[in-house]
Design a protein around this motif. Structure first.
Motif, PDB file in Angstrom:
ATOM      1  N   VAL A 256      31.910  39.242  33.510  1.00 58.33           N
ATOM      2  CA  VAL A 256      32.321  40.510  32.903  1.00 58.33           C
ATOM      3  C   VAL A 256      33.479  40.264  31.928  1.00 58.33           C
ATOM      4  O   VAL A 256      34.243  39.308  32.091  1.00 58.33           O
ATOM      5  CB  VAL A 256      32.757  41.553  33.962  1.00 58.33           C
ATOM      6  N   TRP A 257      33.597  41.131  30.928  1.00 59.26           N
ATOM      7  CA  TRP A 257      34.694  41.068  29.979  1.00 59.26           C
ATOM      8  C   TRP A 257      35.756  42.083  30.381  1.00 59.26           C
ATOM      9  O   TRP A 257      35.477  43.276  30.492  1.00 59.26           O
ATOM     10  CB  TRP A 257      34.208  41.344  28.571  1.00 59.26           C
ATOM     11  N   ASN A 258      36.971  41.613  30.628  1.00 64.96           N
ATOM     12  CA  ASN A 258      38.106  42.471  30.948  1.00 64.96           C
ATOM     13  C   ASN A 258      38.909  42.661  29.665  1.00 64.96           C
ATOM     14  O   ASN A 258      39.707  41.801  29.296  1.00 64.96           O
ATOM     15  CB  ASN A 258      38.961  41.836  32.057  1.00 64.96           C
ATOM     16  N   GLN A 259      38.663  43.772  28.997  1.00 65.40           N
ATOM     17  CA  GLN A 259      39.269  44.005  27.682  1.00 65.40           C
ATOM     18  C   GLN A 259      40.790  44.083  27.782  1.00 65.40           C
ATOM     19  O   GLN A 259      41.513  43.536  26.942  1.00 65.40           O
ATOM     20  CB  GLN A 259      38.718  45.310  27.086  1.00 65.40           C
ATOM     21  N   GLN A 260      41.288  44.778  28.814  1.00 68.50           N
ATOM     22  CA  GLN A 260      42.734  44.978  28.931  1.00 68.50           C
ATOM     23  C   GLN A 260      43.469  43.648  29.091  1.00 68.50           C
ATOM     24  O   GLN A 260      44.527  43.434  28.493  1.00 68.50           O
ATOM     25  CB  GLN A 260      43.050  45.893  30.114  1.00 68.50           C
TER      26      GLN A 260
END
Length: 334
Positions: A256-260
């Motif tokens: 998953v991509w954790n944008q924050q």
């Protein structure tokens, strides 16, 4: 990702006599504490047993994984610039050296300057195989492997008169949270400068650069499923260390991509409610609960330079590929 292996073994024995934990004890403590946390985790270093090193080698050749191709192209294109200021009798110290391919690119660019190669890795068998290959391919090169967890202090062989050039390729530094990046850079500066007088200390570090998630996720969830095998293999390694009985069929791979946070996260997702005994501790999983196995932070040039400056390094040079996906930072100890 050894043959100083005998030295490492002796150091471990001394650590035990002095009350310091062995690597296995440290692994056990980190495994149990990580699996008892609210967000379950496992130490990233446990990816790299013998099977994990081979799976990671396969990952680097996948079409979705750009890092190795971009970095190899940069090393091929700029290796003369990278080694232009390397003095005679310099030691090349490579962090996470599961194989010698990238280190050899620098060695071959400056064979009269780089006379000693010090590969550091936690995987002893991979280091032993590396040393054996170099004995044949580069018989005049001094090879002094160090089997160690390089996230802590590392005792390096004596440097030659040309000082040391540290090398941390492959964007592995992306596995470190920003505070750990700074601590690692501070420790590496101390280790690389130890015993070096009147000679420069430099560090060449690769970083995966910040960009759109659509270009990042496939590298961590490839169509062939090799990254999923790599992720699940950490459970097999935990089984060997702790005597646990993790069933890899009861876990799915997720990226998953954790944008924050600016990072890709890899997780292992429990497909059922289950309890796994780990070193005498019952570890309960709800269906859908995850083990966070890896974070891979993406850096900007400016952000990484700021971290390096805080850790006592000065940015000298920077090289990147045409797409701006990958960067090589040339640092000088301040």
């Amino acid at each position: 990702m050894p043959d100083q292996m005998a030295v490492s073994g002796s150091q471990r024995d001394l650590d035990l006599l002095n009350g310091a934990p062995s690597q296995r004890d440290a692994d056990l403590m980190d495994i149990v504490s990580g699996l008892k946390a609210r967000q379950k985790t496992l130490p990233t270093r446990l990816f790299y047993d013998e099977a994990g090193c081979e799976l990671f080698r396969r990952i680097t050749m996948l079409p979705e994984y750009h890092v190795t191709r971009a970095e190899t192209a940069l090393l091929d294109l700029h290796r003369d610039e990278i080694t232009a200021d390397v003095a005679h009798d310099t030691s090349l110290v490579e962090y996470g050296a599961s194989d010698e391919r990238k280190g050899v690119a620098l060695i071959d660019a400056a064979p009269d300057a780089i006379t000693t190669y010090v590969p550091i890795d936690i995987a002893g068998p991979a280091l032993a195989a590396l040393a054996a290959r170099l004995e044949t391919s580069h018989p005049t090169l001094r090879v002094q492997p160090v089997e160690a967890d390089f996230t802590g202090p590392v005792s390096l062989p004596a440097a030659g008169g040309g000082g040391r050039l540290g090398f941390f390729p492959g964007s592995t530094i992306g596995n470190f949270d920003p505070p750990l990046v700074r601590r690692f850079l501070e420790q590496a500066r101390s280790d690389l400068a130890d015993g070096v007088r009147d000679a420069p200390v430099r560090f060449l570090i690769g970083t995966d650069l910040f960009r759109d998630r659509s270009e990042l996720i496939p590298a961590y969830d490839d169509a062939a499923g090799v990254t999923a095998q790599f992720n699940k293999n950490i459970l097999r390694h935990v089984n060997r260390i702790t005597g646990a009985a993790f069933d890899t069929a009861r876990f799915n791979h997720r990226a998953v991509w954790n944008q924050q946070a600016g990072r890709i996260e890899m997780h292992l997702v429990s497909t059922v409610a289950q309890v796994v005994e780990v070193a005498g501790h019952g570890v309960a999983f709800a269906r859908g609960e995850t083990i966070h196995t890896e974070s891979s932070y993406k850096h900007t040039r400016e952000g990484f330079t700021a971290l390096a400056n805080q850790a006592g390094w000065r940015a000298e040079r920077f090289w990147t590929d045409p797409d701006g996906f990958f960067g090589l930072h040339g640092l000088l100890a301040a």
